[in-house]
Design an enzyme around this catalytic site. Sequence first.
Site, PDB file in Angstrom:
ATOM      1  N   GLN A  22      22.653  54.073  74.308  1.00 34.99           N
ATOM      2  CA  GLN A  22      22.217  53.441  73.070  1.00 34.99           C
ATOM      3  C   GLN A  22      21.778  51.982  73.230  1.00 34.99           C
ATOM      4  O   GLN A  22      21.094  51.453  72.362  1.00 34.99           O
ATOM      5  CB  GLN A  22      23.346  53.534  72.023  1.00 34.99           C
ATOM      6  CG  GLN A  22      23.671  54.978  71.662  1.00 34.99           C
ATOM      7  CD  GLN A  22      24.782  55.086  70.635  1.00 34.99           C
ATOM      8  OE1 GLN A  22      25.957  55.152  70.980  1.00 34.99           O
ATOM      9  NE2 GLN A  22      24.431  55.103  69.358  1.00 34.99           N
ATOM     10  N   ARG A  79      34.505  47.718  74.574  1.00 32.60           N
ATOM     11  CA  ARG A  79      34.412  49.098  75.043  1.00 32.60           C
ATOM     12  C   ARG A  79      32.952  49.423  75.323  1.00 32.60           C
ATOM     13  O   ARG A  79      32.108  49.322  74.423  1.00 32.60           O
ATOM     14  CB  ARG A  79      34.979  50.045  73.983  1.00 32.60           C
ATOM     15  CG  ARG A  79      34.754  51.514  74.300  1.00 32.60           C
ATOM     16  CD  ARG A  79      35.303  52.447  73.209  1.00 32.60           C
ATOM     17  NE  ARG A  79      35.003  53.824  73.557  1.00 32.60           N
ATOM     18  CZ  ARG A  79      34.446  54.720  72.739  1.00 32.60           C
ATOM     19  NH1 ARG A  79      34.159  54.397  71.484  1.00 32.60           N
ATOM     20  NH2 ARG A  79      34.199  55.937  73.158  1.00 32.60           N
ATOM     21  N   HIS A 125      29.955  59.194  77.493  1.00 34.91           N
ATOM     22  CA  HIS A 125      29.516  59.065  76.102  1.00 34.91           C
ATOM     23  C   HIS A 125      28.173  59.806  75.985  1.00 34.91           C
ATOM     24  O   HIS A 125      27.132  59.204  75.753  1.00 34.91           O
ATOM     25  CB  HIS A 125      29.406  57.591  75.705  1.00 34.91           C
ATOM     26  CG  HIS A 125      29.464  57.350  74.217  1.00 34.91           C
ATOM     27  ND1 HIS A 125      30.379  56.518  73.617  1.00 34.91           N
ATOM     28  CD2 HIS A 125      28.716  57.846  73.205  1.00 34.91           C
ATOM     29  CE1 HIS A 125      30.180  56.501  72.311  1.00 34.91           C
ATOM     30  NE2 HIS A 125      29.169  57.305  72.034  1.00 34.91           N
ATOM     31  N   ASN A 171      34.141  60.781  74.928  1.00 38.23           N
ATOM     32  CA  ASN A 171      33.962  60.334  73.547  1.00 38.23           C
ATOM     33  C   ASN A 171      33.656  61.526  72.639  1.00 38.23           C
ATOM     34  O   ASN A 171      32.668  62.234  72.852  1.00 38.23           O
ATOM     35  CB  ASN A 171      32.802  59.343  73.462  1.00 38.23           C
ATOM     36  CG  ASN A 171      32.589  58.845  72.040  1.00 38.23           C
ATOM     37  OD1 ASN A 171      33.445  58.158  71.489  1.00 38.23           O
ATOM     38  ND2 ASN A 171      31.468  59.214  71.424  1.00 38.23           N
ATOM     39  N   GLU A 172      34.522  61.743  71.648  1.00 38.41           N
ATOM     40  CA  GLU A 172      34.246  62.664  70.534  1.00 38.41           C
ATOM     41  C   GLU A 172      33.749  64.052  70.919  1.00 38.41           C
ATOM     42  O   GLU A 172      32.613  64.408  70.623  1.00 38.41           O
ATOM     43  CB  GLU A 172      33.213  62.023  69.584  1.00 38.41           C
ATOM     44  CG  GLU A 172      33.646  60.720  68.958  1.00 38.41           C
ATOM     45  CD  GLU A 172      32.670  60.237  67.875  1.00 38.41           C
ATOM     46  OE1 GLU A 172      31.565  60.790  67.775  1.00 38.41           O
ATOM     47  OE2 GLU A 172      33.026  59.322  67.134  1.00 38.41           O
ATOM     48  N   ASN A 313      38.184  57.415  66.523  1.00 37.05           N
ATOM     49  CA  ASN A 313      36.955  56.932  65.891  1.00 37.05           C
ATOM     50  C   ASN A 313      36.917  57.479  64.478  1.00 37.05           C
ATOM     51  O   ASN A 313      37.077  58.690  64.288  1.00 37.05           O
ATOM     52  CB  ASN A 313      35.707  57.455  66.611  1.00 37.05           C
ATOM     53  CG  ASN A 313      35.528  56.863  67.991  1.00 37.05           C
ATOM     54  OD1 ASN A 313      36.254  55.962  68.394  1.00 37.05           O
ATOM     55  ND2 ASN A 313      34.536  57.356  68.710  1.00 37.05           N
ATOM     56  N   TYR A 315      34.923  56.816  60.428  1.00 43.74           N
ATOM     57  CA  TYR A 315      33.916  56.057  59.684  1.00 43.74           C
ATOM     58  C   TYR A 315      34.003  56.226  58.174  1.00 43.74           C
ATOM     59  O   TYR A 315      33.688  55.322  57.429  1.00 43.74           O
ATOM     60  CB  TYR A 315      32.513  56.503  60.128  1.00 43.74           C
ATOM     61  CG  TYR A 315      32.124  56.005  61.502  1.00 43.74           C
ATOM     62  CD1 TYR A 315      32.542  56.660  62.663  1.00 43.74           C
ATOM     63  CD2 TYR A 315      31.336  54.877  61.647  1.00 43.74           C
ATOM     64  CE1 TYR A 315      32.185  56.201  63.918  1.00 43.74           C
ATOM     65  CE2 TYR A 315      30.976  54.406  62.906  1.00 43.74           C
ATOM     66  CZ  TYR A 315      31.401  55.070  64.030  1.00 43.74           C
ATOM     67  OH  TYR A 315      31.060  54.598  65.266  1.00 43.74           O
ATOM     68  N   GLU A 383      36.333  53.041  67.514  1.00 35.94           N
ATOM     69  CA  GLU A 383      35.050  52.892  66.814  1.00 35.94           C
ATOM     70  C   GLU A 383      35.265  52.901  65.315  1.00 35.94           C
ATOM     71  O   GLU A 383      36.042  53.723  64.808  1.00 35.94           O
ATOM     72  CB  GLU A 383      34.093  54.069  67.091  1.00 35.94           C
ATOM     73  CG  GLU A 383      33.286  53.956  68.340  1.00 35.94           C
ATOM     74  CD  GLU A 383      32.330  55.128  68.519  1.00 35.94           C
ATOM     75  OE1 GLU A 383      31.805  55.653  67.510  1.00 35.94           O
ATOM     76  OE2 GLU A 383      32.111  55.519  69.673  1.00 35.94           O
ATOM     77  N   TRP A 432      32.221  49.330  65.672  1.00 32.94           N
ATOM     78  CA  TRP A 432      30.939  49.887  66.076  1.00 32.94           C
ATOM     79  C   TRP A 432      29.869  49.282  65.184  1.00 32.94           C
ATOM     80  O   TRP A 432      29.855  49.612  64.015  1.00 32.94           O
ATOM     81  CB  TRP A 432      30.938  51.413  65.962  1.00 32.94           C
ATOM     82  CG  TRP A 432      29.682  51.991  66.523  1.00 32.94           C
ATOM     83  CD1 TRP A 432      28.507  52.218  65.861  1.00 32.94           C
ATOM     84  CD2 TRP A 432      29.458  52.375  67.885  1.00 32.94           C
ATOM     85  NE1 TRP A 432      27.566  52.719  66.718  1.00 32.94           N
ATOM     86  CE2 TRP A 432      28.119  52.815  67.960  1.00 32.94           C
ATOM     87  CE3 TRP A 432      30.243  52.364  69.047  1.00 32.94           C
ATOM     88  CZ2 TRP A 432      27.561  53.262  69.165  1.00 32.94           C
ATOM     89  CZ3 TRP A 432      29.683  52.811  70.222  1.00 32.94           C
ATOM     90  CH2 TRP A 432      28.362  53.259  70.273  1.00 32.94           C
ATOM     91  N   GLU A 439      20.329  54.989  67.639  1.00 36.40           N
ATOM     92  CA  GLU A 439      21.315  55.866  67.012  1.00 36.40           C
ATOM     93  C   GLU A 439      20.919  57.345  67.187  1.00 36.40           C
ATOM     94  O   GLU A 439      20.645  58.056  66.239  1.00 36.40           O
ATOM     95  CB  GLU A 439      21.491  55.466  65.541  1.00 36.40           C
ATOM     96  CG  GLU A 439      22.419  56.318  64.690  1.00 36.40           C
ATOM     97  CD  GLU A 439      23.857  56.451  65.186  1.00 36.40           C
ATOM     98  OE1 GLU A 439      24.320  55.612  65.964  1.00 36.40           O
ATOM     99  OE2 GLU A 439      24.499  57.435  64.801  1.00 36.40           O
ATOM    100  N   TRP A 440      20.916  57.807  68.443  1.00 34.84           N
ATOM    101  CA  TRP A 440      20.724  59.223  68.768  1.00 34.84           C
ATOM    102  C   TRP A 440      19.520  59.827  68.025  1.00 34.84           C
ATOM    103  O   TRP A 440      18.445  59.228  68.044  1.00 34.84           O
ATOM    104  CB  TRP A 440      22.032  59.991  68.534  1.00 34.84           C
ATOM    105  CG  TRP A 440      23.209  59.319  69.181  1.00 34.84           C
ATOM    106  CD1 TRP A 440      24.224  58.660  68.552  1.00 34.84           C
ATOM    107  CD2 TRP A 440      23.476  59.163  70.599  1.00 34.84           C
ATOM    108  NE1 TRP A 440      25.113  58.132  69.479  1.00 34.84           N
ATOM    109  CE2 TRP A 440      24.677  58.430  70.732  1.00 34.84           C
ATOM    110  CE3 TRP A 440      22.835  59.592  71.776  1.00 34.84           C
ATOM    111  CZ2 TRP A 440      25.245  58.109  71.973  1.00 34.84           C
ATOM    112  CZ3 TRP A 440      23.402  59.270  73.006  1.00 34.84           C
ATOM    113  CH2 TRP A 440      24.571  58.549  73.097  1.00 34.84           C
TER     114      TRP A 440
END
Length: 482
Positions: A22, A79, A125, A171-172, A313, A315, A383, A432, A439-440
């Site tokens: 990213q 991180r 990631h 990650n996730e 993480n 949000y 995050e 984050w 962003e992907w």
Amino acid sequence: MKGVENCLDKDFYFGYATAAVQIEGAWNVDDKGLSIWDKFSHLPNKIKDDTNVDETAEAYKFYKEDVQLLKSYGANAYRFSIAWSRIIPLGGRNDPVNAKGIEFYSNLIDELLANGITPFVTLFHWDTPQALEDRYNSFLNKEEFVADFCNYAKVCYEAFGDRVKHWITFNEPEVYSACAYLAGIFAPGRCSDRSKSSEGNSSTEPLIVSHNMLIAHANAVKIYRTEFQPTQKGTIGITLSGNWAEPWNPNDPRDVSAAERMLVFDIARFADPVFKSGDYPPEVRDQMGDRLPTFTPEESALVLGSSDFYGMNTYTAFYIKHKDTPADDTDTKGNVVYEETNWEGKPRGPKSATDWLCTTPWAFRKLLNWIYARYKYPIYLTEQGTTAPGETAPTEDVLNDTFRIDYYTSYVESLALAVKEDGVVVKSYLAWSLLDNWEWANGFTDRFGVTFVDFSSPEKTRYPKKSAYVLKELFQNLIKNE
Ligand code: PNW
């Protein structure tokens, strides 16, 4: 923020998180190999704004500037993720290691330490070396993937473990497996929808991929614990995603159990094997049946306890309603309906610029409590953050990012209350993100940074937003001086 001053211990980590794809750019610099995103982001109709990862914020070039930003933002931790394809360009255990890739991360680590910032390193990631995708479909091939990932992890422990004391393997797994193998919107873009992908099976592959990820994680942790931890004395764990589920109608027991079920499918499906039971929750197996892979007794023993901490993480939150029809075979969320408002028409919270993300501080405290009560592991928040409506140019208004300031202020207060009033053990807050980034599938349209990045300028000019300084002050007041 009243009544919560100094509620966090002196050794609390406050800082920022990023990921290689990213922010780094430099896709072919210093002998880097291709990652699956180097290929995927160049395919037609995959990325919202038709951008790719060739350049992004060019953090590969400007990392020293970024470390100075971190310092000026009062961060004591950072991180970042290592791009596997920089370390081993072709990815595999019999492929050569790239000294220039090692040198880059080694320099970044030294720069951080010289500025009093503790590195937290994520090994994966989401950027598998493309060669492993081509050779054996990466995550879908357990034996090959586990062996190659362990080799890569070992190269990293050897090269950086003298200075890195906080490792995160993956990650996730939930977000990654669902987006890459169910929806097909993340690399490698596999799914059942043949108009989107010529390969993939959305009802089985996400489950196989996340299963193999847990096994790769556990094996890489075993190597660290037996060969490195005794001398390097670091900690290692996994980071899981998870958003709060609030019953759509709290007076309807069917919605109450639907919300609880969503948390079990979304969080406990990954966390129970690692922190609680060495296996998937029974209600997940009941719904998914044979589509859900099984752990052998050896695997189960290896996975259970394979994380020194709970990497979290989170949000946002959703209102969750029960469903009257049976679950379909691609469902991974417990056969529920996601709602934007509750039964009284109450919205989740202020809307960010990202479709799934609203400001829901009330839910953060509940989620911290839910996770801590179920697992009793120290939580590292790795995050949390938001986009804000209308951030397109570095104008005075945009840099005075009140939307993001409100988000962070209210969430950090919830965190402080969970620690102080509820006794939840939290060891870090890594926001984050440090920079606006790629962003992907949403490309550059979603800006999560506390730093605005002008992607059109050759220097990728960084402009601090006010939220960076607000966060700095919040944590100065919360973390004890001695
Ligand atoms: C995380 N959701 O992904 C990732 O770790 C980051 O790389 C990413 O940039 C950041 O969050 C913001 O999206 C998520 O739908 C993606 O709930 C989606 C969700 C959560 C996290």
